[in-house]
Design a protein around this motif. Structure first.
Motif, short mmCIF file in Angstrom:
data_model
loop_
_atom_site.label_atom_id
_atom_site.label_comp_id
_atom_site.label_asym_id
_atom_site.label_seq_id
_atom_site.Cartn_x
_atom_site.Cartn_y
_atom_site.Cartn_z
N SER A 255 40.02 22.55 -6.87
CA SER A 255 41.19 23.42 -6.92
C SER A 255 40.84 24.90 -6.88
O SER A 255 41.72 25.74 -6.79
CB SER A 255 41.99 23.14 -8.20
OG SER A 255 41.16 23.30 -9.34
N SER A 256 39.53 25.22 -6.92
CA SER A 256 39.14 26.62 -7.00
C SER A 256 38.17 27.04 -5.90
O SER A 256 38.46 27.96 -5.13
CB SER A 256 38.50 26.91 -8.37
OG SER A 256 39.41 26.67 -9.42
N ARG A 273 30.69 17.93 -13.11
CA ARG A 273 30.50 18.82 -14.25
C ARG A 273 30.93 20.24 -13.94
O ARG A 273 31.48 20.94 -14.80
CB ARG A 273 29.03 18.81 -14.68
CG ARG A 273 28.56 17.53 -15.35
CD ARG A 273 29.00 17.50 -16.81
NE ARG A 273 28.45 18.61 -17.57
CZ ARG A 273 27.23 18.65 -18.08
NH1 ARG A 273 26.39 17.61 -17.92
NH2 ARG A 273 26.82 19.69 -18.78
N PHE A 274 30.68 20.66 -12.69
CA PHE A 274 30.96 22.03 -12.31
C PHE A 274 31.54 22.08 -10.91
O PHE A 274 31.18 21.28 -10.05
CB PHE A 274 29.69 22.88 -12.36
CG PHE A 274 29.04 22.93 -13.71
CD1 PHE A 274 29.51 23.80 -14.67
CD2 PHE A 274 27.97 22.10 -14.01
CE1 PHE A 274 28.92 23.85 -15.93
CE2 PHE A 274 27.37 22.14 -15.26
CZ PHE A 274 27.85 23.02 -16.21
N GLU A 275 32.43 23.03 -10.69
CA GLU A 275 32.96 23.36 -9.38
C GLU A 275 32.56 24.80 -9.10
O GLU A 275 32.91 25.70 -9.84
CB GLU A 275 34.47 23.21 -9.35
CG GLU A 275 35.09 23.57 -8.00
CD GLU A 275 36.61 23.54 -8.04
OE1 GLU A 275 37.17 23.31 -9.13
OE2 GLU A 275 37.22 23.74 -6.99
N GLY A 276 31.80 25.02 -8.04
CA GLY A 276 31.23 26.34 -7.84
C GLY A 276 29.94 26.47 -8.64
O GLY A 276 29.17 25.52 -8.77
N VAL A 292 39.73 27.89 -2.16
CA VAL A 292 39.98 26.72 -1.33
C VAL A 292 40.97 26.99 -0.20
O VAL A 292 40.90 26.36 0.86
CB VAL A 292 40.45 25.53 -2.18
CG1 VAL A 292 39.34 25.07 -3.12
CG2 VAL A 292 41.71 25.86 -2.96
N GLU A 293 41.90 27.93 -0.40
CA GLU A 293 42.89 28.19 0.65
C GLU A 293 42.28 28.91 1.85
O GLU A 293 42.91 29.01 2.90
CB GLU A 293 44.07 28.99 0.10
CG GLU A 293 43.74 30.40 -0.36
CD GLU A 293 43.28 30.45 -1.81
OE1 GLU A 293 43.18 31.58 -2.35
OE2 GLU A 293 43.03 29.39 -2.41
N GLU A 294 41.04 29.41 1.72
CA GLU A 294 40.42 30.14 2.82
C GLU A 294 39.39 29.30 3.58
O GLU A 294 38.83 29.77 4.56
CB GLU A 294 39.74 31.40 2.28
CG GLU A 294 40.73 32.39 1.71
CD GLU A 294 40.06 33.60 1.09
OE1 GLU A 294 38.82 33.69 1.16
OE2 GLU A 294 40.78 34.44 0.52
N ALA A 295 39.14 28.10 3.10
CA ALA A 295 38.07 27.33 3.73
C ALA A 295 38.45 25.86 3.91
O ALA A 295 38.92 25.46 4.95
CB ALA A 295 36.77 27.47 2.93
N SER A 296 38.29 25.03 2.87
CA SER A 296 38.21 23.57 3.05
C SER A 296 37.20 23.31 4.15
O SER A 296 37.53 22.86 5.25
CB SER A 296 39.57 22.97 3.38
OG SER A 296 40.42 22.98 2.27
N PRO A 297 35.93 23.61 3.88
CA PRO A 297 34.93 23.65 4.95
C PRO A 297 34.58 22.26 5.47
O PRO A 297 34.42 21.32 4.71
CB PRO A 297 33.72 24.30 4.26
CG PRO A 297 33.87 23.93 2.83
CD PRO A 297 35.35 23.90 2.57
#
Length: 378
Positions: A255-256, A273-276, A292-297
């Motif tokens: 979500s981030s 455990r971690f996001e980023g 996330v709104e700028e990528a979703s790579p």
């Protein structure tokens, strides 16, 4: 051929979160939200070559190579410069020439296109001139698996099982295949919407795998009996090696933060455990993150001395500098919203970049000519 393998000595700390994909239509609510995330190394938001690319000229769109495709997902180049392209939903395998000629090579009827699943990645054997072999990642009704098939002229032979038992899901199926400079096949898997699998030492989900052409664990893996090269991944969608042989991977966040990671042998990349960034010694932090709104790579490629990363939700192509020491910096966005959702980036033998759209996957707004393959002059 290999069935599902235990991952042995790679056990590390398990997380306790549930996740959702920033590129998933029906998000799964997160049951716990980390409260200890440090500040993130967010990239600059420079758009369309506005001075953040180290003085490099902006890439130029060279037009559409092919159109009216059905969610093209994998792109692999043959020695003669033609590309093999997979369609996720139809299961078709196509040959595409640089002038846009399309030839149907066959279809993998066992692929089950549900959610994000179906016929996904393709890789061309490093010895294609002699063995004529292609490798595919597909979702069946019971698992995700890697198969191989020989190409006889313009006819794809019967598939042979290489590796099976990779957990499947409606979301987060991984699916990227690529042969590394070492000659071994790298396979990305997702955690299927079950975050704990990414840290589970008995699961092939949420990992980057490294195997031989026959599906055996490659020599030099962290655990000699396991195909796992790295773990703690949510859903890796892109792989690329730079000129120094370093492996990079693009990965969906929750979500981030979406991530660009430099992959280390045996590295644990922290999910769930971690996001980023984690900031902890037991985990490898991403080199760059994006909201996330700028990528979703999705796709990732190395060309013209840079990494190039496609954005699905972000609907843009990112160019990323990499220093001689292996530090990623100066991400610059191009073609924002020009072509919609961008899925795969592949470096062509002629120095151009092929980019596929993913507007007919149920989450985009397709034009009458989607989906397309766009050629970019870097």
């Amino acid at each position: 051929m290999r069935s599902r393998l235990a991952i042995g000595s790679l056990a590390l700390a398990l997380g306790a979160a549930a996740g959702c994909s920033s590129d998933t239509e029906d998000p799964i609510p997160r049951t716990t939200q980390p409260t200890d995330l440090p500040s993130q190394p967010t990239p600059s938001q420079t758009e369309d070559g506005g001075g953040n690319g180290g003085g490099n000229a902006a890439p130029k769109a060279g037009g559409t190579i092919a159109d009216l495709l059905e969610v093209p997902w994998g792109v692999g180049f043959l020695p003669d410069g033609d590309a093999v392209v997979t369609e996720r939903i139809s299961g078709r395998v196509l040959r595409v020439t640089a002038d846009g000629t399309l030839t149907r090579l066959g279809a993998l009827s066992g692929a089950v296109p549900e959610g994000e699943a179906g016929l996904l990645g393709v890789a061309v054997s490093p010895d294609f001139d002699s063995d004529r072999t292609l490798y595919f990642y597909l979702t069946t009704d019971s698992d995700n698996r890697v198969v191989s098939a020989e190409l006889d002229g313009d006819a794809l032979g019967e598939p042979t099982l290489v590796l099976d038992g990779i957990p499947r899901g409606f979301i987060h199926d991984g699916g990227r295949l690529a042969f590394g400079p070492d000659g071994y096949l790298y396979v990305t898997t997702g955690e299927t919407g079950n975050p704990d699998l990414a840290q589970d030492p008995a699961s092939l989900a949420g990992k980057i795998l490294r195997i031989t052409a026959d599906g055996e664990p490659a020599p030099g893996n962290p655990d000699p009996g396991s195909p796992v090269w790295s773990l703690g991944h949510r859903n890796v969608q892109g792989l690329a090696w730079d000129d120094e042989g370093r492996l990079w991977a693009s990965e969906f966040g929750d979500s981030s933060w979406d991530e660009l990671n430099l992959i280390e042998k045996g590295g644990n990349y922290g999910w769930p455990r971690f996001e980023g960034r984690s900031g902890g010694e037991d985990f490898v932090d991403p080199q760059l993150v994006w909201p996330v709104e700028e990528a979703s790579p999705s796709g990732l490629a190395w060309a013209d001395g840079h990494l190039w990363m496609a954005g699905l939700r972000g609907q843009r192509l990112w160019r990323i500098d990499v220093s001689a020491s292996g530090k990623a910096s100066n991400p610059t966005a191009f073609f924002t919203e020009d072509y919609g959702r961008l899925r795969t980036v592949a470096a062509a033998p002629d120095g151009t970049i092929w980019v596929t759209t993913s507007n007919r996957d149920g989450r985009g707004e397709p034009t009458p000519t989607d989906d397309r393959i766009i050629v970019i002059q870097p």
